[in-house]
Scaffold this motif. Sequence first.
Motif, PDB file in Angstrom:
ATOM      1  N   ILE A  76       7.190  -2.656   8.684  1.00 12.64           N
ATOM      2  CA  ILE A  76       6.384  -3.555   7.847  1.00 12.64           C
ATOM      3  C   ILE A  76       4.978  -3.625   8.408  1.00 12.64           C
ATOM      4  N   VAL A  77       3.997  -3.313   7.566  1.00 12.11           N
ATOM      5  CA  VAL A  77       2.589  -3.515   7.900  1.00 12.11           C
ATOM      6  C   VAL A  77       1.969  -4.232   6.710  1.00 12.11           C
ATOM      7  N   LEU A  78       1.427  -5.425   6.948  1.00 11.79           N
ATOM      8  CA  LEU A  78       0.859  -6.227   5.860  1.00 11.79           C
ATOM      9  C   LEU A  78      -0.634  -6.018   5.698  1.00 11.79           C
ATOM     10  N   ASP A  79      -1.331  -5.748   6.796  1.00 16.24           N
ATOM     11  CA  ASP A  79      -2.787  -5.630   6.752  1.00 16.24           C
ATOM     12  C   ASP A  79      -3.219  -4.196   6.521  1.00 16.24           C
ATOM     13  N   GLY A  80      -4.339  -4.034   5.865  1.00 17.57           N
ATOM     14  CA  GLY A  80      -4.903  -2.699   5.660  1.00 17.57           C
ATOM     15  C   GLY A  80      -4.239  -1.979   4.515  1.00 17.57           C
ATOM     16  N   ASP A  81      -4.525  -0.702   4.434  1.00 15.08           N
ATOM     17  CA  ASP A  81      -3.950   0.113   3.377  1.00 15.08           C
ATOM     18  C   ASP A  81      -2.458   0.282   3.601  1.00 15.08           C
ATOM     19  N   PHE A  82      -1.719   0.287   2.498  1.00 11.67           N
ATOM     20  CA  PHE A  82      -0.305   0.607   2.604  1.00 11.67           C
ATOM     21  C   PHE A  82      -0.205   2.086   2.905  1.00 11.67           C
ATOM     22  N   MET A  83       0.466   2.392   3.976  1.00  9.18           N
ATOM     23  CA  MET A  83       0.563   3.777   4.420  1.00  9.18           C
ATOM     24  C   MET A  83       1.998   4.249   4.348  1.00  9.18           C
ATOM     25  N   ASP A  84       2.186   5.475   4.682  1.00 11.36           N
ATOM     26  CA  ASP A  84       3.545   6.005   4.788  1.00 11.36           C
ATOM     27  C   ASP A  84       4.324   5.194   5.821  1.00 11.36           C
ATOM     28  N   ASP A  85       5.623   5.280   5.709  1.00 13.94           N
ATOM     29  CA  ASP A  85       6.515   4.629   6.670  1.00 13.94           C
ATOM     30  C   ASP A  85       6.332   3.112   6.691  1.00 13.94           C
ATOM     31  N   ASN A  86       6.138   2.541   5.505  1.00 16.45           N
ATOM     32  CA  ASN A  86       5.920   1.111   5.370  1.00 16.45           C
ATOM     33  C   ASN A  86       6.683   0.627   4.145  1.00 16.45           C
ATOM     34  N   ILE A  87       7.647  -0.289   4.347  1.00 14.02           N
ATOM     35  CA  ILE A  87       8.396  -0.769   3.189  1.00 14.02           C
ATOM     36  C   ILE A  87       7.497  -1.482   2.191  1.00 14.02           C
ATOM     37  N   MET A  88       6.332  -1.924   2.624  1.00  9.79           N
ATOM     38  CA  MET A  88       5.412  -2.627   1.727  1.00  9.79           C
ATOM     39  C   MET A  88       4.816  -1.673   0.688  1.00  9.79           C
ATOM     40  N   SER A  89       4.990  -0.393   0.865  1.00  8.69           N
ATOM     41  CA  SER A  89       4.554   0.603  -0.120  1.00  8.69           C
ATOM     42  C   SER A  89       5.593   0.825  -1.212  1.00  8.69           C
ATOM     43  N   SER A  90       6.752   0.173  -1.095  1.00 12.89           N
ATOM     44  CA  SER A  90       7.868   0.442  -2.001  1.00 12.89           C
ATOM     45  C   SER A  90       7.510   0.240  -3.468  1.00 12.89           C
ATOM     46  N   ASN A  91       6.915  -0.885  -3.816  1.00 13.18           N
ATOM     47  CA  ASN A  91       6.606  -1.141  -5.232  1.00 13.18           C
ATOM     48  C   ASN A  91       5.682  -0.066  -5.798  1.00 13.18           C
ATOM     49  N   TYR A  92       4.675   0.307  -5.035  1.00 16.49           N
ATOM     50  CA  TYR A  92       3.764   1.367  -5.479  1.00 16.49           C
ATOM     51  C   TYR A  92       4.509   2.694  -5.623  1.00 16.49           C
ATOM     52  N   MET A  93       5.304   3.050  -4.616  1.00 14.61           N
ATOM     53  CA  MET A  93       5.995   4.337  -4.633  1.00 14.61           C
ATOM     54  C   MET A  93       7.038   4.397  -5.748  1.00 14.61           C
ATOM     55  N   VAL A  94       7.713   3.287  -6.028  1.00 17.76           N
ATOM     56  CA  VAL A  94       8.684   3.237  -7.120  1.00 17.76           C
ATOM     57  C   VAL A  94       7.991   3.579  -8.439  1.00 17.76           C
TER      58      VAL A  94
END
Length: 159
Positions: A76-94
């Motif tokens: 989990i990384v909340l700050d900055g750009d959502f990058m690879d290997d980050n569950i916070m990118s899930s909605n975008y990647m879906v």
Amino acid sequence: MINKLNFWGSNYYNNPSIKEETIDKAEKILGIKLPSSFIDLIKIQNSGYTKGFVFPTKIKTSWADNHVPLNVLFGIVLDGDFMDDNIMSSNYMVKEWGLPEKLILISGDGHCWIALDYRKGKTPSISWIDIECNEDIKIAENFDDFLTGLVSEEEFFDN
């Protein structure tokens, strides 16, 4: 069962350590409750390479006749750009990859994914998704079962 203290390899992104407030905020943003065993792992190291594991399967997948790989686990990384290997990118990647909704991607590369699958409720099963081969396979009932079923690549391929 996998030893959580001997689970992680390189943390090549050098992500910051996980705090309770980070977990709470991530769950609120994603609208889900993360499995406690997943949280335990990312508290040790927040994303990166694992020591190299496979999850044996009873059915053939696009990856192999009898397993799927777990070489990376997202954190989990909340700050900055959502990058690879980050569950916070899930909605975008879906959306980007046309995946089913209610998936939290925990490993994968754009074509094949391992996901926490919340489509059937608040406790996620674990799914293998291969976009190119149109595979959507439940591989474990929950994250604890997934962890329990992991086997070292070396041990698996030596058998």
